[in-house]
Design an enzyme around this catalytic site. Structure first.
Site, PDB file in Angstrom:
ATOM      1  N   LYS A  13       0.828  -1.213   0.000  1.00  0.00           N
ATOM      2  CA  LYS A  13       0.000   0.000   0.000  1.00  0.00           C
ATOM      3  C   LYS A  13       0.861   1.263   0.000  1.00  0.00           C
ATOM      4  CE  LYS A  13      -2.447  -0.936   3.757  1.00  0.00           C
ATOM      5  NZ  LYS A  13      -1.904  -2.249   4.171  1.00  0.00           N
ATOM      6  N   ARG A  87      -9.411   1.149   9.033  1.00  0.00           N
ATOM      7  CA  ARG A  87      -9.045  -0.237   9.338  1.00  0.00           C
ATOM      8  C   ARG A  87     -10.248  -1.012   9.882  1.00  0.00           C
ATOM      9  NH1 ARG A  87      -3.482   0.355   8.756  1.00  0.00           N
ATOM     10  NH2 ARG A  87      -2.253  -0.978  10.086  1.00  0.00           N
ATOM     11  N   ARG A 126      11.575  -6.365   5.571  1.00  0.00           N
ATOM     12  CA  ARG A 126      11.408  -4.941   5.230  1.00  0.00           C
ATOM     13  C   ARG A 126      12.377  -4.050   6.004  1.00  0.00           C
ATOM     14  NH1 ARG A 126       5.538  -2.213   5.223  1.00  0.00           N
ATOM     15  NH2 ARG A 126       5.548  -2.546   7.469  1.00  0.00           N
ATOM     16  N   ARG A 159      11.332  -1.414  11.368  1.00  0.00           N
ATOM     17  CA  ARG A 159      10.269  -0.833  12.194  1.00  0.00           C
ATOM     18  C   ARG A 159      10.041  -1.679  13.439  1.00  0.00           C
ATOM     19  NH1 ARG A 159       5.190   0.525   8.382  1.00  0.00           N
ATOM     20  NH2 ARG A 159       4.267  -0.568  10.135  1.00  0.00           N
ATOM     21  N   ARG A 170      -0.646  -8.324  13.766  1.00  0.00           N
ATOM     22  CA  ARG A 170      -1.191  -7.363  12.798  1.00  0.00           C
ATOM     23  C   ARG A 170      -1.962  -8.077  11.690  1.00  0.00           C
ATOM     24  NH1 ARG A 170       4.212  -5.053  11.224  1.00  0.00           N
ATOM     25  NH2 ARG A 170       3.159  -3.660   9.788  1.00  0.00           N
TER      26      ARG A 170
END
Ligand code: AMP
Length: 222
Positions: A13, A87, A126, A159, A170
Site C-alpha cells: 500500500k 481499518r 522490510r 520498524r 497485525r
C-alpha cells in the site's frame, strides 16, 4: 478524487500510494506515518500510541480517527489517497461523515490482494528509510549499500512492529477486520481488486489504468 487503499500489511500500500501520488498528483496520507509521528511525542498521547503500536495492536479509534481526519482535512483540497485508514467499520463511517461534511466522498477503494505467506516474508525483510520512509527488502529489493537508503543516504531501520510476534498479531487483526470493510465498500459498488503478488510496476500500471477509467488524470511519466 479520494481513494482508499486496502490490503494486508506488506501488500504494498505504501509503495503504491507513493507512486500513485506522483502519477495522479493526489496527496498520499498514511495512517502509520501519522501515528509514528504521534508515537515520538513526549506526551501522554505519545505514550499511549507507543504502547499499542509497538505491540502490533490497533491504536484506539478515538485517537486514530481524530489524528487522521485532522491530517486529512489539511490535505483534502486536491483529493487524497488513504493508506492504512480506515481499518474497521467505525473508522470507515467516521471517514464518510468527514468527507460528506466537506461535500466529498470516496470515489474508489482499491484492494491490493496478496497471499499471507507472501506478505509475511515481505514484512520480515522490510527495511525503512529513516528520513523519508523509502522501502527496501533485504532479500527481494536490497539497497546498493547495506543499511543505507539509495535515494537520500539516510539510515535504513527495521520498524519496531516488523518483528515476528507483532507481524502475526497485525495480520490476525487485518484478517478479522478486512471482511467487513470489503463488504461495506463492495455493497456500494466502489471496491476494486488488484493482484498485488507482482512487481510494484505491474501493480501500479493496473491501478493507474483503473483509476484513470474512474476519472483520475495521470500525468506523463518522467
Ligand atoms: P501500518 O504502517 O499501516 O502497518 O501501521 C502501523 C501501526 O500503526 C499499526 O500496527 C497500528 O498500531 C497503527 N495504525 C495504523 N493505522 C491504523 C488505524 N487505521 N487504526 C488503528 N491503528 C492504526
Amino acid at each position: 478524487m479520494n481513494v482508499v487503499l486496502l490490503g494486508p500489511q506488506g501488500s504494498g500500500k505504501g509503495t503504491q500510494a507513493d507512486m500513485l501520488e506522483e502519477r495522479l498528483e493526489i496527496a498520499h496520507l498514511a495512517s502509520g506515518d501519522v501515528l509514528r509521528a504521534a508515537r515520538e511525542s513526549d506526551t501522554e498521547l505519545g505514550a499511549t500510541v507507543r504502547r499499542f503500536y509497538d505491540a502490533g495492536e490497533l491504536v484506539p479509534d478515538a485517537i486514530t480517527i481524530e489524528l487522521i481526519l485532522d491530517s486529512m482535512r489539511r490535505h483534502m483540497a486536491g483529493g487524497v489517497i488513504l493508506d492504512g485508514f480506515p481499518r474497521n467499520l467505525a473508522q470507515a463511517r467516521a471517514l464518510d461523515a468527514a468527507l460528506a461534511a466537506a461535500g466529498q466522498r470516496i470515489d474508489a477503494v482499491v484492494e491490493l490482494a496478496a497471499p499471507l505467506d507472501v506478505v509475511r516474508e515481505r514484512l520480515v525483510g522490510r527495511r525503512t528509510c529513516r528520513a523519508q520512509g523509502h522501502i527496501y527488502n533485504v532479500v527481494t529489493n536490497p539497497p546498493a549499500t547495506a543499511g543505507v537508503c539509495d535515494v537520500d543516504g539516510s539510515e535504513l531501520y527495521q520498524r519496531p512492529d516488523d518483528n515476528p510476534q507483532a507481524i502475526a498479531k497485525r495480520l490476525e487483526i487485518w484478517a478479522r477486520e478486512n471482511g467487513e470493510l470489503t463488504r461495506y465498500y463492495g455493497d456500494r459498488g466502489i471496491l476494486h481488486r488488484v493482484d498485488a503478488d507482482r512487481t510494484p510496476e505491474a501493480v501500479l500500471e493496473d491501478a493507474v489504468a483503473l483509476l484513470g477509467r474512474l476519472g483520475a488524470r495521470p500525468v506523463a511519466e518522467g
